[in-house]
Write an enzyme that holds these catalytic residues in place. Sequence first.
Site, PDB file in Angstrom:
ATOM      1  N   GLY A 416       0.797  -1.052  -0.038  1.00  0.00           N
ATOM      2  CA  GLY A 416      -0.048   0.102  -0.040  1.00  0.00           C
ATOM      3  C   GLY A 416       0.977   1.249  -0.101  1.00  0.00           C
ATOM      4  N   GLY A 417       0.907   2.176   0.947  1.00  0.00           N
ATOM      5  CA  GLY A 417       1.477   3.218   1.163  1.00  0.00           C
ATOM      6  C   GLY A 417       0.550   4.424   0.362  1.00  0.00           C
ATOM      7  N   TRP A 418       1.155   5.658   0.722  1.00  0.00           N
ATOM      8  CA  TRP A 418      -0.003   6.872   0.035  1.00  0.00           C
ATOM      9  C   TRP A 418      -0.123   6.746  -1.368  1.00  0.00           C
ATOM     10  CZ3 TRP A 418      -1.874  10.964   2.514  1.00  0.00           C
ATOM     11  CH2 TRP A 418      -2.105  12.118   1.585  1.00  0.00           C
ATOM     12  N   ASP A 454       3.332  -6.179   6.390  1.00  0.00           N
ATOM     13  CA  ASP A 454       2.770  -4.817   6.911  1.00  0.00           C
ATOM     14  C   ASP A 454       1.668  -4.094   5.944  1.00  0.00           C
ATOM     15  OD1 ASP A 454       3.076  -2.395   8.590  1.00  0.00           O
ATOM     16  OD2 ASP A 454       4.082  -1.612   6.833  1.00  0.00           O
ATOM     17  N   ASP A 456      -0.238  -1.026   4.775  1.00  0.00           N
ATOM     18  CA  ASP A 456      -0.229   0.483   5.111  1.00  0.00           C
ATOM     19  C   ASP A 456      -1.461   1.261   4.266  1.00  0.00           C
ATOM     20  OD1 ASP A 456       2.131   0.205   6.184  1.00  0.00           O
ATOM     21  OD2 ASP A 456       3.364   1.618   5.225  1.00  0.00           O
ATOM     22  N   GLU A 458      -3.765   3.913   3.667  1.00  0.00           N
ATOM     23  CA  GLU A 458      -3.873   5.420   3.935  1.00  0.00           C
ATOM     24  C   GLU A 458      -4.964   5.928   3.242  1.00  0.00           C
ATOM     25  OE1 GLU A 458      -0.153   7.065   3.544  1.00  0.00           O
ATOM     26  OE2 GLU A 458       1.124   5.221   4.238  1.00  0.00           O
ATOM     27  N   TYR A 459      -6.352   5.991   3.803  1.00  0.00           N
ATOM     28  CA  TYR A 459      -6.723   5.564   5.103  1.00  0.00           C
ATOM     29  C   TYR A 459      -8.085   5.256   5.092  1.00  0.00           C
ATOM     30  CZ  TYR A 459      -2.789   8.429   6.261  1.00  0.00           C
ATOM     31  OH  TYR A 459      -1.395   9.116   6.302  1.00  0.00           O
ATOM     32  N   THR A 532       4.053   9.376  13.380  1.00  0.00           N
ATOM     33  CA  THR A 532       4.040  10.634  13.982  1.00  0.00           C
ATOM     34  C   THR A 532       4.809  11.760  13.484  1.00  0.00           C
ATOM     35  OG1 THR A 532       5.371   9.341  15.546  1.00  0.00           O
ATOM     36  CG2 THR A 532       2.991   9.945  16.467  1.00  0.00           C
ATOM     37  N   TYR A 533       4.399  11.896  12.316  1.00  0.00           N
ATOM     38  CA  TYR A 533       4.889  13.066  11.295  1.00  0.00           C
ATOM     39  C   TYR A 533       4.024  13.525  10.336  1.00  0.00           C
ATOM     40  CZ  TYR A 533       6.299   8.497   9.109  1.00  0.00           C
ATOM     41  OH  TYR A 533       6.332   7.175   8.723  1.00  0.00           O
ATOM     42  N   ASP A 534       4.609  14.646   9.696  1.00  0.00           N
ATOM     43  CA  ASP A 534       3.604  15.303   8.827  1.00  0.00           C
ATOM     44  C   ASP A 534       2.627  16.204   9.351  1.00  0.00           C
ATOM     45  OD1 ASP A 534       5.121  14.348   6.608  1.00  0.00           O
ATOM     46  OD2 ASP A 534       3.701  12.536   6.219  1.00  0.00           O
TER      47      ASP A 534
END
Length: 972
Positions: A416-418, A454, A456, A458-459, A532-534
């Site tokens: 996945g990912g953005w 894993d 990811d 989003e979202y 916990t960034y962006d």
Amino acid sequence: MYTRNVRKSKGAMVYALCFAIVFSLFGASLASAAEPSDYLIPQNLNATDVKADSVVLNWDPVPGNDSNLGYQVYMKVGESGGWGWKAWSGFSPKLIVGLDEEKTYSFYVTQVPEAGKQSKPSNIVTITTPKADPTELPPAPLTPPQYLRVSSVVGSDVQLSWTPSPNAVGYEIYRGESWFRWIEGGATTSTTINLQDLGLQDGDSVNFRIRAQDSKRLVSAMSNRVTFTVGQLAAPQGLKIVSANQTSVSLGWGPVQGATSYEIYQDGAPIGTSASNRFAATGLTDGQAYNFAVVAKNESWTSEASAPIRAVPGSDYNLVTYYTSWARSETARNYVPADLAAANYTHINYAFLDFCWAGKDTSGDQCQNADLPLQKDYVFDGGIVLGDPSFDLANFSEFEAVKAANPQLNMIATVGGWSWSKNFSLMAATEETRRNFANTAVKVVRMYDFDGLDIDWEYPVSGGADGNVHSPDDPQNFTLLMKTVREALDAAGSEDGKYYLLTIASSQSDSFTVNADFANSTQYLDFVNIMTYDFSGSWEKLAHHNSPVYYDDEHPYKRPRSTVRGGALGHLNSGLPAYKLVLGVPFYGKGWAGCPPQGQYQTCEGMGEGTWESGLYDFYDIENNYVDKNGYTRYWNEKSKVAYVYNPETKLWIGYNDKTTMMYTTSLVKTLNLAGVMSWDSSSDMNNTLSTQLAKDLPYGGNLNAGELLPPTNVSIAGAAMTWEPSVGAAGYEIFRDDVYVGYTTDASYALTGLTPEQTYKFHLLAIRKDGEAITEVSAASQSVTYQAPAEPSDATAPVTELLANGAAVAAWYKAGNISISLTASDNAEGSGVAKTFYRINGGSEAEYSAPFQLSGAASYTVMYYSRDNAGNVEQEKSVTIKVDSIAPATKFSVAPVWATKSGVKYIKGYAWTLKATDNAAGSGVKEIKYRVNGGAWTTYTSPFVPTSASGSVNVEFYSVDNAGNQETVKK
């Protein structure tokens, strides 16, 4: 988190892509407005393979065109629509996806001969997409039953259970390779087999598989195989530490075929049982070594204990990082697996894999690929595929040596990912597609030697990239997806004698915990990597920090929740166990251009150029080229614990998390008792500065951090002063009030000031170790202490105000002109303090006193004044009169006896002079008379005098002065 799967260099390729984005915003009119006519134009543009949602565009390649610059494709919808940028391509042909059925589209192509330039348009080609044909895609096969397992052993009766298959009408049971039994009913989940009926005795081995059958008598693929020996259970294999913090150790092991439960032993003593192949030992002591082992059981049989595993809470942290497939690009990062500082990590999340939908991956490419074993046939919806095979296969091969040299490493396949989360909602919506996703995940994990998966997404429900599919059913489907993947991995682990990990990347927002159904989904997860960034980015022009660890109350947005600490607490408050939370840290900063000094919290013109992408600066780039170099000065935000650089010439500001920030981050991990850290991404820390600091502060493998700086103890507050027992080796202490930094001290005490009466506060502190001025270690936080500020003392006494004229007490008289009046008020020692002072002149309007004021003119003044304190006590009004005299006195003289005159000259020798002065009737009165004889010294007149002179000639001068200071003109 970003899926940067396009290969690009920092030069021409990046410019071409940025150029494409510019054209997408401003339309096709720019494409030909200012370009020279001598650039070669693509010829013979035509369209083939027109489908309901795609078309293939072909054109004759332009001789000499650099494929890194390539071509821009423009599109117009219908007859009245406007031209807009659609795609970039390095070559012809180009598959254009995302079209709507039964709609007319027009296209043209331009060549990019050099960065920032385009040729004139090619010929235009127009197509009309057909209506979608639902029969065009092959039908998905029947899903096999999931996770066949032994669920009960009572005497000779063995019960096999499974998760049923959608659309099944029954199941075929196989013993070994032979058909054994038919089970009617698609919803059936178990069958019982009598081992004696099969003639099996203790010591005999047997295995079973199962497959589903639908109403057309088509059958599914086989389930996993269950193998066991009658009367025996194998010892659990693959026992590993899944995650750990300072008080807990989470264990996982390969499911034992035939087992229905497990007994967990700690240092040889049983501490609990588990129905699954997972268990969390809690209530442990930080730094103490424990040995764990697991015994498999069912109602009739018991295994030998597994091989023991040693765990040390507080010294078995997870150090997770992402390695991106495109990092190895020779024209860009040129960062290969061997470059990774693998000893600094325990988990490598390989980013990214994709999954198929309607025969294509998220980028629109066909999933079927004859060169890839798992994709040689048609890939059905939800099937996981490689994201970039040309890079992926090379990376997989090279990671074999990295893993061999670093046995602590877990390689995790990340999906996945953005950029590739578009279809997660669709895939998770049905059991068939969830199963295909999970089953292909197992194939990928096994083929490429991964240790788990894993996810990811989003979202779920909202957010993510434009075009992502969302559904209000995403929360429940998220949980169903996690359950399905967990079962598939456990089924594979039961065959392989291995524990396969299942993790996710989560947004730092509190809404994610709801949208991802943490209340139900996290039971299937080994740990959660929170991003916990962006907290800042290209959507705004305010230059503020990407990942502030703590809240800065000077931040213009006033959002205490928008910090690393706030994100972590949001997840913990959702019910996620602390040993399952891994804290995300960025190995990149964010920069804004056109910023006023010093950049931080200023409104800027836009994002900076970045290292590889607009606005994003890899830490190694910041470290090598910006920190106190090339006109940039490094600054430190003491409250947020993050760094930034600024150059007043370039006006570029970059905020980033540096080595010192890592120390505060690991301090927070220990304070919140979390499982470790996750970083995005490893290629951004090519100097290994950040990963080395993290590995130092958060050890793994049970290796104690000798000499670790411990937090202060015995913190207490008395008499508005906080005191504590010092930490060994500490150079000083940082004080936090309500989790906001307020001060630093080298003492073991701190005065609490600036508190609001009767308000309750929470205080804690960190111990700091230094080498000179440089911070070298930060402890975890001390215990928190609450303190209620005392109430204000009662105040019944009004303040007292003093008036000064020209800096002194008021005199009786003043000469006309400017008279400076100042008022000074003071309250009693235990009073509430002066609030305001007021005055009025000659009965005029009342005014609030703020600074000395002037009285001018020849009149007298009456000044009334008083003060009020913060308790409301009001001073009795006072009055003072400023008397002004503007007229000088007049002086007369007389002599005795009378004047004698001879030849016109007056002779006075031997005669007494008398001087007499008078003031005006309302004046201040004569103060003194001065005289002198023949230019001598001035003398104060007190009584008649007889002037003398050697020459016999006398010249007398005199004047008077009144009490206001007015002086008469000298008379002769």
